[in-house]
Design a protein around this motif. Structure first.
Motif, PDB file in Angstrom:
ATOM      1  N   THR A  82       4.361   0.435 -11.192  1.00 30.74           N
ATOM      2  CA  THR A  82       4.379   1.199  -9.944  1.00 30.74           C
ATOM      3  C   THR A  82       3.324   2.302  -9.974  1.00 30.74           C
ATOM      4  N   ALA A  86       0.018   2.786  -7.591  1.00 30.17           N
ATOM      5  CA  ALA A  86      -0.213   4.047  -6.873  1.00 30.17           C
ATOM      6  C   ALA A  86      -1.614   4.586  -7.151  1.00 30.17           C
ATOM      7  N   ALA A 114       1.065   5.593  -1.392  1.00 31.34           N
ATOM      8  CA  ALA A 114       1.609   4.599  -2.320  1.00 31.34           C
ATOM      9  C   ALA A 114       2.352   5.244  -3.491  1.00 31.34           C
ATOM     10  N   ASP A 117       6.108   5.195  -3.850  1.00 34.65           N
ATOM     11  CA  ASP A 117       6.803   4.064  -4.451  1.00 34.65           C
ATOM     12  C   ASP A 117       7.422   4.437  -5.793  1.00 34.65           C
ATOM     13  N   SER A 120      10.759   5.605  -4.776  1.00 35.95           N
ATOM     14  CA  SER A 120      11.563   4.455  -4.340  1.00 35.95           C
ATOM     15  C   SER A 120      11.975   3.588  -5.526  1.00 35.95           C
ATOM     16  N   ALA A 121      11.054   3.338  -6.443  1.00 36.70           N
ATOM     17  CA  ALA A 121      11.384   2.538  -7.633  1.00 36.70           C
ATOM     18  C   ALA A 121      12.445   3.243  -8.472  1.00 36.70           C
ATOM     19  N   GLY A 136      15.766   4.385   1.413  1.00 36.06           N
ATOM     20  CA  GLY A 136      14.325   4.192   1.547  1.00 36.06           C
ATOM     21  C   GLY A 136      13.720   4.761   2.831  1.00 36.06           C
ATOM     22  N   ARG A 140      10.777   7.730   2.980  1.00 34.64           N
ATOM     23  CA  ARG A 140       9.510   7.606   3.707  1.00 34.64           C
ATOM     24  C   ARG A 140       9.375   8.654   4.809  1.00 34.64           C
TER      25      ARG A 140
END
Length: 165
Positions: A82, A86, A114, A117, A120-121, A136, A140
Protein backbone atom coordinates in the motif's frame (compact mmCIF):
# COMPACT_ATOMS: atom_id res chain seq x y z
CA UNK A 1 9.56 14.62 19.73
CA UNK A 2 6.65 16.89 18.87
CA UNK A 3 7.16 18.78 15.64
CA UNK A 4 4.81 21.05 13.65
CA UNK A 5 3.67 18.22 11.37
CA UNK A 6 3.16 15.92 14.36
CA UNK A 7 1.12 18.64 16.06
CA UNK A 8 -1.02 19.06 12.92
CA UNK A 9 -1.68 15.33 12.77
CA UNK A 10 -2.31 15.07 16.52
CA UNK A 11 -5.65 16.84 16.16
CA UNK A 12 -6.80 13.96 13.93
CA UNK A 13 -5.75 11.17 16.32
CA UNK A 14 -9.25 10.84 17.86
CA UNK A 15 -10.74 10.48 14.38
CA UNK A 16 -8.07 7.95 13.41
CA UNK A 17 -8.98 6.10 16.59
CA UNK A 18 -12.60 5.90 15.44
CA UNK A 19 -11.61 4.76 11.95
CA UNK A 20 -9.27 2.16 13.45
CA UNK A 21 -11.57 0.87 16.20
CA UNK A 22 -9.38 2.26 18.97
CA UNK A 23 -6.35 0.18 17.95
CA UNK A 24 -3.50 2.31 19.38
CA UNK A 25 -0.80 0.50 17.40
CA UNK A 26 -2.68 1.09 14.14
CA UNK A 27 -3.17 4.77 14.98
CA UNK A 28 0.53 5.17 15.82
CA UNK A 29 1.48 3.56 12.50
CA UNK A 30 -0.84 5.81 10.49
CA UNK A 31 0.39 8.96 12.25
CA UNK A 32 4.02 7.92 11.71
CA UNK A 33 3.49 7.33 7.98
CA UNK A 34 1.30 10.38 7.37
CA UNK A 35 3.81 12.65 9.10
CA UNK A 36 6.64 11.32 6.95
CA UNK A 37 4.63 11.65 3.74
CA UNK A 38 3.54 15.20 4.56
CA UNK A 39 7.08 16.31 5.38
CA UNK A 40 8.37 14.70 2.20
CA UNK A 41 5.71 16.53 0.20
CA UNK A 42 6.53 19.84 1.89
CA UNK A 43 10.22 19.40 1.11
CA UNK A 44 9.53 18.70 -2.56
CA UNK A 45 6.77 21.27 -3.08
CA UNK A 46 8.65 23.90 -1.08
CA UNK A 47 5.31 25.39 -0.08
CA UNK A 48 5.88 25.13 3.68
CA UNK A 49 9.12 25.55 5.57
CA UNK A 50 10.34 22.38 7.26
CA UNK A 51 12.57 22.84 10.28
CA UNK A 52 15.69 20.77 10.73
CA UNK A 53 14.20 19.19 13.87
CA UNK A 54 11.19 18.05 11.81
CA UNK A 55 13.43 16.48 9.18
CA UNK A 56 15.54 14.76 11.83
CA UNK A 57 12.43 13.45 13.61
CA UNK A 58 10.92 12.04 10.43
CA UNK A 59 14.12 10.35 9.31
CA UNK A 60 14.59 8.87 12.78
CA UNK A 61 11.03 7.62 12.69
CA UNK A 62 11.46 6.07 9.25
CA UNK A 63 14.82 4.45 9.91
CA UNK A 64 14.32 3.42 13.53
CA UNK A 65 10.62 3.68 14.40
CA UNK A 66 8.94 2.17 11.36
CA UNK A 67 11.01 -1.05 11.20
CA UNK A 68 10.24 -1.61 14.90
CA UNK A 69 6.54 -0.70 14.56
CA UNK A 70 4.54 -3.74 15.75
CA UNK A 71 1.49 -3.01 13.58
CA UNK A 72 3.67 -2.58 10.50
CA UNK A 73 5.64 -5.76 11.27
CA UNK A 74 2.48 -7.80 11.77
CA UNK A 75 0.92 -6.66 8.48
CA UNK A 76 4.01 -5.94 6.41
CA UNK A 77 2.73 -7.51 3.17
CA UNK A 78 -0.41 -5.42 2.84
CA UNK A 79 0.97 -2.23 4.36
CA UNK A 80 4.23 -2.26 2.43
CA UNK A 81 2.48 -2.73 -0.91
CA UNK A 82 0.00 0.00 0.00
CA UNK A 83 2.89 2.36 0.80
CA UNK A 84 4.61 1.49 -2.49
CA UNK A 85 1.42 2.32 -4.37
CA UNK A 86 0.99 5.61 -2.50
CA UNK A 87 4.56 6.73 -3.17
CA UNK A 88 4.47 5.73 -6.85
CA UNK A 89 1.18 7.58 -7.32
CA UNK A 90 2.62 10.65 -5.57
CA UNK A 91 5.57 10.67 -7.97
CA UNK A 92 3.20 10.35 -10.94
CA UNK A 93 1.05 13.17 -9.54
CA UNK A 94 4.06 15.46 -9.24
CA UNK A 95 5.04 14.77 -12.84
CA UNK A 96 1.51 15.35 -14.12
CA UNK A 97 1.24 18.59 -12.13
CA UNK A 98 4.51 20.04 -13.31
CA UNK A 99 4.57 18.89 -16.91
CA UNK A 100 0.92 18.56 -17.80
CA UNK A 101 -2.17 20.52 -18.58
CA UNK A 102 -5.33 21.08 -16.54
CA UNK A 103 -6.63 17.58 -17.32
CA UNK A 104 -3.33 16.14 -16.08
CA UNK A 105 -3.70 18.19 -12.90
CA UNK A 106 -7.18 16.74 -12.38
CA UNK A 107 -5.59 13.28 -12.51
CA UNK A 108 -2.83 14.44 -10.15
CA UNK A 109 -5.50 15.73 -7.75
CA UNK A 110 -6.88 12.19 -7.52
CA UNK A 111 -3.51 10.44 -7.31
CA UNK A 112 -2.21 12.69 -4.53
CA UNK A 113 -4.81 11.13 -2.23
CA UNK A 114 -3.53 7.58 -2.73
CA UNK A 115 -1.74 7.75 0.63
CA UNK A 116 -5.17 7.60 2.28
CA UNK A 117 -5.20 3.95 1.25
CA UNK A 118 -2.78 3.43 4.16
CA UNK A 119 -5.59 4.43 6.53
CA UNK A 120 -8.16 2.34 4.64
CA UNK A 121 -5.86 -0.71 4.62
CA UNK A 122 -5.29 -0.26 8.35
CA UNK A 123 -9.06 -0.08 8.90
CA UNK A 124 -9.41 -3.29 6.90
CA UNK A 125 -6.81 -4.98 9.10
CA UNK A 126 -8.41 -3.97 12.40
CA UNK A 127 -12.04 -4.33 11.41
CA UNK A 128 -12.37 -6.51 8.33
CA UNK A 129 -14.06 -5.95 5.01
CA UNK A 130 -17.48 -5.02 6.38
CA UNK A 131 -15.88 -2.39 8.63
CA UNK A 132 -13.81 -0.74 5.91
CA UNK A 133 -16.83 -0.74 3.57
CA UNK A 134 -18.82 1.02 6.30
CA UNK A 135 -16.16 3.53 7.37
CA UNK A 136 -14.42 3.99 4.00
CA UNK A 137 -16.70 6.78 2.75
CA UNK A 138 -16.10 8.72 5.99
CA UNK A 139 -12.34 8.25 5.61
CA UNK A 140 -12.50 9.65 2.07
CA UNK A 141 -14.79 12.54 3.07
CA UNK A 142 -12.32 13.51 5.78
CA UNK A 143 -9.26 13.11 3.57
CA UNK A 144 -10.64 14.93 0.55
CA UNK A 145 -12.00 18.12 2.06
CA UNK A 146 -9.91 20.16 -0.37
CA UNK A 147 -11.84 20.99 -3.55
CA UNK A 148 -10.25 20.90 -6.99
CA UNK A 149 -10.29 24.72 -7.12
CA UNK A 150 -8.50 24.87 -3.74
CA UNK A 151 -5.99 22.33 -5.01
CA UNK A 152 -5.30 24.44 -8.14
CA UNK A 153 -4.86 27.54 -5.98
CA UNK A 154 -2.43 25.70 -3.68
CA UNK A 155 -0.59 24.30 -6.69
CA UNK A 156 -0.11 27.84 -8.04
CA UNK A 157 1.40 28.85 -4.68
CA UNK A 158 3.71 25.84 -4.78
CA UNK A 159 4.88 26.85 -8.26
CA UNK A 160 5.65 30.35 -6.97
CA UNK A 161 7.56 28.95 -4.01
CA UNK A 162 9.61 26.61 -6.21
CA UNK A 163 10.37 29.37 -8.71
CA UNK A 164 11.52 31.67 -5.92
CA UNK A 165 14.47 29.34 -5.24
Amino acid sequence: MNTPEFDRLNKHVPLFGQFLKGDAEAVQFVVRVFRALHVWDDLIDKDKPVADDEIHAVFWDLLIGLPADKFYQAHLGLLSSTLVNAVVNWHIANKLEREGNEKDRSIAFILRGAYIDVLSASALIVGGLDWVREIGPDIRRWAHEETFDQYLNNFAKECEARNAD
